[in-house]
Design a protein around this motif. Sequence first.
Motif, PDB file in Angstrom:
ATOM      1  N   LYS A   9       0.841  -1.238  -0.079  1.00  0.00           N
ATOM      2  CA  LYS A   9       0.109  -0.069   0.037  1.00  0.00           C
ATOM      3  C   LYS A   9       0.965   1.195   0.233  1.00  0.00           C
ATOM      4  CE  LYS A   9      -4.241  -1.517   2.021  1.00  0.00           C
ATOM      5  NZ  LYS A   9      -5.342  -0.845   3.219  1.00  0.00           N
ATOM      6  N   LEU A  10       0.408   2.290  -0.830  1.00  0.00           N
ATOM      7  CA  LEU A  10       1.102   3.313  -0.765  1.00  0.00           C
ATOM      8  C   LEU A  10       0.318   4.398   0.495  1.00  0.00           C
ATOM      9  CD1 LEU A  10       1.709   5.022  -4.341  1.00  0.00           C
ATOM     10  CD2 LEU A  10       3.472   4.568  -2.564  1.00  0.00           C
ATOM     11  N   ALA A  11      -0.833   4.314   0.375  1.00  0.00           N
ATOM     12  CA  ALA A  11      -1.762   5.194   1.241  1.00  0.00           C
ATOM     13  C   ALA A  11      -3.195   4.708   0.996  1.00  0.00           C
ATOM     14  CB  ALA A  11      -1.691   6.749   0.720  1.00  0.00           C
ATOM     15  N   GLY A  12      -4.022   4.734   2.168  1.00  0.00           N
ATOM     16  CA  GLY A  12      -5.312   4.485   2.079  1.00  0.00           C
ATOM     17  C   GLY A  12      -5.564   3.081   1.393  1.00  0.00           C
ATOM     18  N   ASN A  13      -6.106   3.225   0.347  1.00  0.00           N
ATOM     19  CA  ASN A  13      -6.523   1.986  -0.445  1.00  0.00           C
ATOM     20  C   ASN A  13      -6.018   2.177  -1.870  1.00  0.00           C
ATOM     21  OD1 ASN A  13      -7.886  -0.431  -0.801  1.00  0.00           O
ATOM     22  ND2 ASN A  13      -9.676   0.428  -1.934  1.00  0.00           N
ATOM     23  N   ILE A  14      -4.682   2.824  -1.798  1.00  0.00           N
ATOM     24  CA  ILE A  14      -3.950   3.023  -3.013  1.00  0.00           C
ATOM     25  C   ILE A  14      -2.879   1.991  -2.897  1.00  0.00           C
ATOM     26  CG2 ILE A  14      -2.764   4.425  -4.618  1.00  0.00           C
ATOM     27  CD1 ILE A  14      -4.335   6.821  -3.416  1.00  0.00           C
ATOM     28  N   TYR A  15      -2.603   1.096  -4.022  1.00  0.00           N
ATOM     29  CA  TYR A  15      -1.460  -0.043  -4.058  1.00  0.00           C
ATOM     30  C   TYR A  15      -0.718   0.534  -5.041  1.00  0.00           C
ATOM     31  CZ  TYR A  15      -4.716  -2.642  -1.354  1.00  0.00           C
ATOM     32  OH  TYR A  15      -5.535  -3.024  -0.181  1.00  0.00           O
ATOM     33  N   GLU A  16       0.817  -0.005  -4.708  1.00  0.00           N
ATOM     34  CA  GLU A  16       1.837   0.066  -5.686  1.00  0.00           C
ATOM     35  C   GLU A  16       2.432  -1.188  -5.770  1.00  0.00           C
ATOM     36  OE1 GLU A  16       5.687   2.958  -5.590  1.00  0.00           O
ATOM     37  OE2 GLU A  16       5.331   1.709  -4.073  1.00  0.00           O
ATOM     38  N   ILE A  61       3.562   0.375 -11.323  1.00  0.00           N
ATOM     39  CA  ILE A  61       2.220   0.524 -11.531  1.00  0.00           C
ATOM     40  C   ILE A  61       1.660   1.011 -10.125  1.00  0.00           C
ATOM     41  CG2 ILE A  61       1.742  -0.738 -13.473  1.00  0.00           C
ATOM     42  CD1 ILE A  61       0.374  -3.013 -11.912  1.00  0.00           C
ATOM     43  N   VAL A  62       0.648   1.898 -10.178  1.00  0.00           N
ATOM     44  CA  VAL A  62      -0.195   2.388  -9.020  1.00  0.00           C
ATOM     45  C   VAL A  62      -1.545   2.362  -9.278  1.00  0.00           C
ATOM     46  CG1 VAL A  62      -0.758   4.323  -7.285  1.00  0.00           C
ATOM     47  CG2 VAL A  62       1.568   3.785  -8.058  1.00  0.00           C
ATOM     48  N   PHE A  63      -2.451   1.609  -8.418  1.00  0.00           N
ATOM     49  CA  PHE A  63      -3.873   1.478  -8.759  1.00  0.00           C
ATOM     50  C   PHE A  63      -4.879   1.485  -7.565  1.00  0.00           C
ATOM     51  CE2 PHE A  63      -2.320  -2.568  -7.861  1.00  0.00           C
ATOM     52  CZ  PHE A  63      -3.290  -3.129  -7.019  1.00  0.00           C
ATOM     53  N   GLN A  64      -5.957   1.810  -7.511  1.00  0.00           N
ATOM     54  CA  GLN A  64      -6.992   1.843  -6.473  1.00  0.00           C
ATOM     55  C   GLN A  64      -8.037   0.979  -7.019  1.00  0.00           C
ATOM     56  OE1 GLN A  64      -8.636   5.960  -5.923  1.00  0.00           O
ATOM     57  NE2 GLN A  64      -8.659   5.505  -3.716  1.00  0.00           N
ATOM     58  N   PRO A  65      -8.289  -0.080  -5.970  1.00  0.00           N
ATOM     59  CA  PRO A  65      -9.434  -1.090  -6.351  1.00  0.00           C
ATOM     60  C   PRO A  65     -10.921  -0.485  -6.714  1.00  0.00           C
ATOM     61  CG  PRO A  65      -8.108  -2.113  -4.629  1.00  0.00           C
ATOM     62  CD  PRO A  65      -7.474  -0.437  -4.888  1.00  0.00           C
ATOM     63  N   VAL A  66     -11.273  -0.849  -7.721  1.00  0.00           N
ATOM     64  CA  VAL A  66     -12.630  -0.050  -8.147  1.00  0.00           C
ATOM     65  C   VAL A  66     -13.571  -1.296  -8.547  1.00  0.00           C
ATOM     66  CG1 VAL A  66     -11.910   2.241  -8.621  1.00  0.00           C
ATOM     67  CG2 VAL A  66     -11.868   0.512 -10.583  1.00  0.00           C
ATOM     68  N   GLY A  67     -13.145  -2.484  -8.797  1.00  0.00           N
ATOM     69  CA  GLY A  67     -13.985  -3.364  -9.081  1.00  0.00           C
ATOM     70  C   GLY A  67     -13.376  -4.946  -8.799  1.00  0.00           C
ATOM     71  N   ALA A  68     -13.961  -6.020  -9.598  1.00  0.00           N
ATOM     72  CA  ALA A  68     -13.245  -7.414  -8.982  1.00  0.00           C
ATOM     73  C   ALA A  68     -11.831  -7.538  -9.371  1.00  0.00           C
ATOM     74  CB  ALA A  68     -14.256  -8.516  -9.764  1.00  0.00           C
ATOM     75  N   SER A  69     -11.454  -7.022 -10.607  1.00  0.00           N
ATOM     76  CA  SER A  69     -10.233  -7.278 -11.073  1.00  0.00           C
ATOM     77  C   SER A  69      -9.085  -6.564 -10.368  1.00  0.00           C
ATOM     78  CB  SER A  69      -9.967  -7.279 -12.530  1.00  0.00           C
ATOM     79  OG  SER A  69     -10.784  -7.858 -13.427  1.00  0.00           O
ATOM     80  N   VAL A 111      -0.513  19.494 -12.438  1.00  0.00           N
ATOM     81  CA  VAL A 111      -1.653  19.470 -11.280  1.00  0.00           C
ATOM     82  C   VAL A 111      -1.824  17.958 -11.004  1.00  0.00           C
ATOM     83  CG1 VAL A 111      -3.728  20.494 -10.242  1.00  0.00           C
ATOM     84  CG2 VAL A 111      -2.422  21.728 -11.825  1.00  0.00           C
ATOM     85  N   ALA A 112      -1.799  17.590  -9.954  1.00  0.00           N
ATOM     86  CA  ALA A 112      -1.903  16.173  -9.539  1.00  0.00           C
ATOM     87  C   ALA A 112      -3.152  15.725  -8.800  1.00  0.00           C
ATOM     88  CB  ALA A 112      -0.837  15.227  -9.215  1.00  0.00           C
ATOM     89  N   GLY A 113      -4.226  14.983  -8.937  1.00  0.00           N
ATOM     90  CA  GLY A 113      -5.108  14.822  -8.056  1.00  0.00           C
ATOM     91  C   GLY A 113      -5.353  13.345  -7.838  1.00  0.00           C
ATOM     92  N   GLY A 114      -5.322  12.917  -6.517  1.00  0.00           N
ATOM     93  CA  GLY A 114      -5.471  11.642  -5.946  1.00  0.00           C
ATOM     94  C   GLY A 114      -4.399  10.794  -6.705  1.00  0.00           C
ATOM     95  N   VAL A 115      -5.064   9.621  -7.164  1.00  0.00           N
ATOM     96  CA  VAL A 115      -3.971   8.654  -7.987  1.00  0.00           C
ATOM     97  C   VAL A 115      -3.394   8.902  -9.215  1.00  0.00           C
ATOM     98  CG1 VAL A 115      -4.201   6.350  -9.039  1.00  0.00           C
ATOM     99  CG2 VAL A 115      -5.453   6.647  -6.979  1.00  0.00           C
ATOM    100  N   LYS A 143      -4.852  13.950   4.522  1.00  0.00           N
ATOM    101  CA  LYS A 143      -3.206  13.671   4.662  1.00  0.00           C
ATOM    102  C   LYS A 143      -3.011  12.200   4.426  1.00  0.00           C
ATOM    103  CE  LYS A 143       0.510  13.740   7.938  1.00  0.00           C
ATOM    104  NZ  LYS A 143       0.930  14.310   9.262  1.00  0.00           N
ATOM    105  N   ASP A 144      -3.730  11.228   4.788  1.00  0.00           N
ATOM    106  CA  ASP A 144      -3.681   9.984   4.747  1.00  0.00           C
ATOM    107  C   ASP A 144      -3.830   9.361   3.064  1.00  0.00           C
ATOM    108  OD1 ASP A 144      -3.374  10.060   7.218  1.00  0.00           O
ATOM    109  OD2 ASP A 144      -5.390   9.120   7.477  1.00  0.00           O
ATOM    110  N   LEU A 145      -4.186  10.354   2.316  1.00  0.00           N
ATOM    111  CA  LEU A 145      -4.201   9.873   0.867  1.00  0.00           C
ATOM    112  C   LEU A 145      -3.311  10.698  -0.246  1.00  0.00           C
ATOM    113  CD1 LEU A 145      -8.227   9.881   0.586  1.00  0.00           C
ATOM    114  CD2 LEU A 145      -6.807   7.990   0.544  1.00  0.00           C
ATOM    115  N   VAL A 146      -2.457  11.396   0.394  1.00  0.00           N
ATOM    116  CA  VAL A 146      -1.134  11.915  -0.191  1.00  0.00           C
ATOM    117  C   VAL A 146      -0.109  10.916  -0.507  1.00  0.00           C
ATOM    118  CG1 VAL A 146       0.725  13.695  -0.233  1.00  0.00           C
ATOM    119  CG2 VAL A 146      -1.380  14.506   0.887  1.00  0.00           C
ATOM    120  N   ILE A 147      -0.011  10.724  -1.797  1.00  0.00           N
ATOM    121  CA  ILE A 147       0.967  10.015  -2.308  1.00  0.00           C
ATOM    122  C   ILE A 147       2.229  10.285  -3.161  1.00  0.00           C
ATOM    123  CG2 ILE A 147      -0.739   7.812  -2.494  1.00  0.00           C
ATOM    124  CD1 ILE A 147      -0.584   8.340  -5.468  1.00  0.00           C
ATOM    125  N   LEU A 148       3.222   9.655  -2.982  1.00  0.00           N
ATOM    126  CA  LEU A 148       4.808  10.185  -3.836  1.00  0.00           C
ATOM    127  C   LEU A 148       5.085  11.567  -3.401  1.00  0.00           C
ATOM    128  CD1 LEU A 148       3.593   8.630  -7.412  1.00  0.00           C
ATOM    129  CD2 LEU A 148       4.773   7.491  -5.567  1.00  0.00           C
TER     130      LEU A 148
END
Length: 295
Positions: A9-16, A61-69, A111-115, A143-148
């Motif tokens: 995990k990078l942060a919250g529900n964001i994976y690397e 790669i960095v991703f946030q789960p949004v579905g089954a895959s 300008v970067a937002g979230g993922v 704060k917990d969702l700031v990445i990189l």
Amino acid sequence: MYKILKAGKLAGNIYEMIVEAPRVAKRCLPGQFVIVKADEKGERIPLTICDYDREAGTITIVFQPVGASTEKFSRLQAGDSFRDFVGPLGRPSELCTDDLEEVRKKKILFVAGGVGTAPVYPQVKWLHEHGIAADVIVGAKTKDLVILEKELSEVAGNLYVTTDDGSYGRSGMVTKVIEDLHNEGKTYDLCVSIGPMIMMKFCCLTTKKYNLKTIVSMNPIMVDGTGMCGACRIVVGDEVKFACVDGPEFDGHLIDFDAAMKRQTLYKTEEGRALLKLQEGDTHHGGCGNCGGDK
């Protein structure tokens, strides 16, 4: 099979993840993406390349789960493998393909937002490696969702972190930071905005007031990733484009974000896909196997 060398995990529900994919690493450039499948029956998922190491032959790669895959992806560990890891796909950032001396003359703001911070990082890193310092705004809900942040602080000219709730860095949306920098006398020749559709929309509305050319990445609307399904069909000015093969980066001031977001919602249902096929005719595209456009 493509071995996962690192996962977490990078942060919250964001994976690397760092994946062994030497042929992709050899040829990719910032702005491009890969198509990933967990197993033979898995869904094909387009993911932007966050980083690469040509010598080690790895892709991050960095991703946030949004579905089954993508939920399956999140359960994979170091030592596991992806069934498919195809790329590089899409067009590289023009900053990496334009004349380098011309790029050096520009004052650039990202300008970067979230993922969306993940695809911003390789572009800023590439510029840094070529002696160009770009300013970067990173926005997150909390704060917990700031990445990189650490990685970007090492390659950006100036890094401005802002959170919606004011729990870290500046307080407010990224658009407020753009306005603040303008009021502080900061001027730029180009803005690159990557993040959720709604964020890119309001970023473009803000930069348009200052006549600041803005490039956006339309990767949030990609599904198939090869130009077959038509999910990422957008109108840029008066031209029909497909984010996966014509982009993913486009002039944000020429995109009708409201229409793009409405289309994105319609595409999720069978009835919606049928309606889009009827409305868009020959420009709809087919091949996804869902909308019948390939029949």
